[in-house]
Motif scaffolding. Sequence first.
Motif, PDB file in Angstrom:
ATOM      1  N   PHE A  13       0.801  -1.229   0.000  1.00 49.28           N
ATOM      2  CA  PHE A  13       0.000   0.000   0.000  1.00 49.28           C
ATOM      3  C   PHE A  13       0.831   1.274   0.000  1.00 49.28           C
ATOM      4  CE2 PHE A  13      -2.831  -2.969   2.640  1.00 49.28           C
ATOM      5  CZ  PHE A  13      -3.393  -3.518   1.496  1.00 49.28           C
ATOM      6  N   GLY A  14       2.160   1.166   0.147  1.00 52.50           N
ATOM      7  CA  GLY A  14       2.995   2.352   0.187  1.00 52.50           C
ATOM      8  C   GLY A  14       3.023   2.982   1.560  1.00 52.50           C
ATOM      9  N   VAL A  69      -6.908   6.123  -1.138  1.00 54.24           N
ATOM     10  CA  VAL A  69      -6.497   6.359  -2.528  1.00 54.24           C
ATOM     11  C   VAL A  69      -7.186   5.326  -3.421  1.00 54.24           C
ATOM     12  CG1 VAL A  69      -4.564   6.481  -4.132  1.00 54.24           C
ATOM     13  CG2 VAL A  69      -4.256   7.203  -1.743  1.00 54.24           C
ATOM     14  N   ARG A  74     -11.297  -1.526  -3.712  1.00 54.29           N
ATOM     15  CA  ARG A  74     -10.420  -0.931  -4.721  1.00 54.29           C
ATOM     16  C   ARG A  74      -9.963   0.453  -4.242  1.00 54.29           C
ATOM     17  NH1 ARG A  74     -10.371  -5.677  -6.552  1.00 54.29           N
ATOM     18  NH2 ARG A  74     -10.158  -6.099  -8.785  1.00 54.29           N
ATOM     19  N   ARG A  75      -9.650   0.516  -2.951  1.00 52.62           N
ATOM     20  CA  ARG A  75      -9.107   1.714  -2.326  1.00 52.62           C
ATOM     21  C   ARG A  75      -8.069   1.275  -1.302  1.00 52.62           C
ATOM     22  NH1 ARG A  75     -12.833   5.991  -3.080  1.00 52.62           N
ATOM     23  NH2 ARG A  75     -12.080   7.156  -1.270  1.00 52.62           N
ATOM     24  N   HIS A 109      -1.845   0.748 -10.932  1.00 51.63           N
ATOM     25  CA  HIS A 109      -3.093   1.440 -11.277  1.00 51.63           C
ATOM     26  C   HIS A 109      -3.253   1.521 -12.797  1.00 51.63           C
ATOM     27  CE1 HIS A 109      -6.404   4.278 -10.932  1.00 51.63           C
ATOM     28  NE2 HIS A 109      -5.779   5.077 -11.791  1.00 51.63           N
ATOM     29  N   ARG A 164      -2.191   4.453   2.523  1.00 47.91           N
ATOM     30  CA  ARG A 164      -0.760   4.270   2.738  1.00 47.91           C
ATOM     31  C   ARG A 164      -0.450   4.190   4.231  1.00 47.91           C
ATOM     32  NH1 ARG A 164      -0.333   9.104  -0.714  1.00 47.91           N
ATOM     33  NH2 ARG A 164      -0.408   8.449  -2.901  1.00 47.91           N
ATOM     34  N   LYS A 190       4.906   5.059  -3.217  1.00 50.27           N
ATOM     35  CA  LYS A 190       3.728   4.337  -3.659  1.00 50.27           C
ATOM     36  C   LYS A 190       3.963   2.834  -3.543  1.00 50.27           C
ATOM     37  CE  LYS A 190       2.065   7.769  -6.992  1.00 50.27           C
ATOM     38  NZ  LYS A 190       1.693   8.011  -8.419  1.00 50.27           N
ATOM     39  N   VAL A 215      -7.886   2.887  -6.500  1.00 48.18           N
ATOM     40  CA  VAL A 215      -7.041   2.190  -7.477  1.00 48.18           C
ATOM     41  C   VAL A 215      -7.947   1.389  -8.412  1.00 48.18           C
ATOM     42  CG1 VAL A 215      -4.926   2.048  -6.110  1.00 48.18           C
ATOM     43  CG2 VAL A 215      -6.700   0.324  -5.796  1.00 48.18           C
ATOM     44  N   GLU A 247      -0.761   0.993  -6.079  1.00 49.99           N
ATOM     45  CA  GLU A 247      -0.769   2.249  -6.834  1.00 49.99           C
ATOM     46  C   GLU A 247       0.098   2.151  -8.088  1.00 49.99           C
ATOM     47  OE1 GLU A 247      -1.005   6.211  -4.729  1.00 49.99           O
ATOM     48  OE2 GLU A 247      -0.228   4.944  -3.103  1.00 49.99           O
ATOM     49  N   GLN A 248       1.223   1.440  -7.995  1.00 50.36           N
ATOM     50  CA  GLN A 248       2.091   1.282  -9.159  1.00 50.36           C
ATOM     51  C   GLN A 248       1.369   0.564 -10.296  1.00 50.36           C
ATOM     52  OE1 GLN A 248       5.849  -0.565  -8.038  1.00 50.36           O
ATOM     53  NE2 GLN A 248       5.815   0.501  -6.074  1.00 50.36           N
TER      54      GLN A 248
END
Length: 447
Positions: A208-209, A268, A257-258, A230, A261, A223, A270, A227-228
């Motif tokens: 999750f970063g 965030v 889908r969230r 996405h 971090r 990230k 995704v 996120e990478q």
Amino acid sequence: MNPKPSPKLCLVEDDEIMGESLVDRFRLEGFDIEWHRRAADAHRAIGRQGYHAVISDIRLPDFAGDILFARLHESAIEPPPFLFITGHGSIERAVSLLKAGAADYVTKPFDLDDLVLKVRQLCRNHAPAPPAPVSHPLGLSPAMQRVEATLRRLATHASTLLITGESGVGKEHVAQLLHDMACAGRERPFVAVNCGAITESLIEAELFGHERGAFTGAARQRKGVFEQAHGGTLFLDEIGDMPFAMQVKLLRAMQDRRIVRVGGETAVPVDLRIICATNQDLRARVEAGTFREDLYYRINVVHVRIPLLRDRPEDILWFARRFLREFSELHGGEPRTLSPAAEHALLAYPWPGNLRELRHCIERACVLCGAAELQPPDLFEDWRDDRLPDARAVGTLDQYIRECERRYIEGTLAHCSGHIMQAAAHLGISRKNLWEKMKRLGIEAAR
């Protein structure tokens, strides 16, 4: 107006006088002709040149022309029309080639004018196929073709997929193929992470970063793989090794889908496809209480199982030849081929490490062997030819030769999955001759 390009021919002939005569005549007739003296050289050229037709002798120094024809089909290469030059009383062999898909044959001595007319007609009826687009085929076996067909159906719909199979069967390769199919040429990220290779204390930040200052050493925001990936695909390999405490957070991220971090407060969003893979029995892990049941059902929406390499022998030689081409190009050396004995050795080995082991085997042979044609000892350090009987236990020379012949024919039939015509082509004899030998040696045909 650009002139029409000349028809392109491939000539496979080891006789220097015959080869020179054919090259001279066809060039006078306006053909663009390339001459190969060995079947292995022709095999490599036919796969990439785009010929209108092939003229091939049957008797060649490395392996027969009909074996060349059969291997092209085995390699999933659609060959151009083949016209065979035959002699030595092998008309029956040529007729069997026509039944296998060859275009025509001529017998020695042949009329050169007649040969030119036959070839010209073949070229009129055949246009070379354009180079095939780059793809990631999974193999020739029916099992892997079914997997590929399944992936094509899933490419535009499935957002979550579970891939299972033993270590080394190619689960990441399958995931990459699904990603490529779904993206249809568009540039999208494919991010792979091994869940079993990350320590429990770091896995949340990896997924999750983290925000700057979230923990000691977090000097900047980073990230995670969610996120990478996405807009593309996240491949979670060895999902069965995910720490139990982390599984609930993964489940929440997959459902919503969230992600949040580490050290952060803002969710965030995704948008990504999630492909999970494991070599473990997740159902058994659920029953043992080490894998969450709700996560199991969440990732098991669609399940694709990859069979063992030894259970799909059609793929062994296909991948071996593919790896040979790959390593030859990588190291800039001469293209390598497999001897018939090497092919038998590859098919006889059980491959406990699956495709990964096969790849390492071929790479090692390419690095250590200087010959153009690989033999069994080049592939296996402790190789021993079990097809050869113990001379002390067999008896007379005739009995020993008979036993060698029986074992070699049985091995060839196994390699060809019991197909008599293909086996006869590999052995360099007619189908009738093979039937007679099988009857004499007590070898039963596969049913």
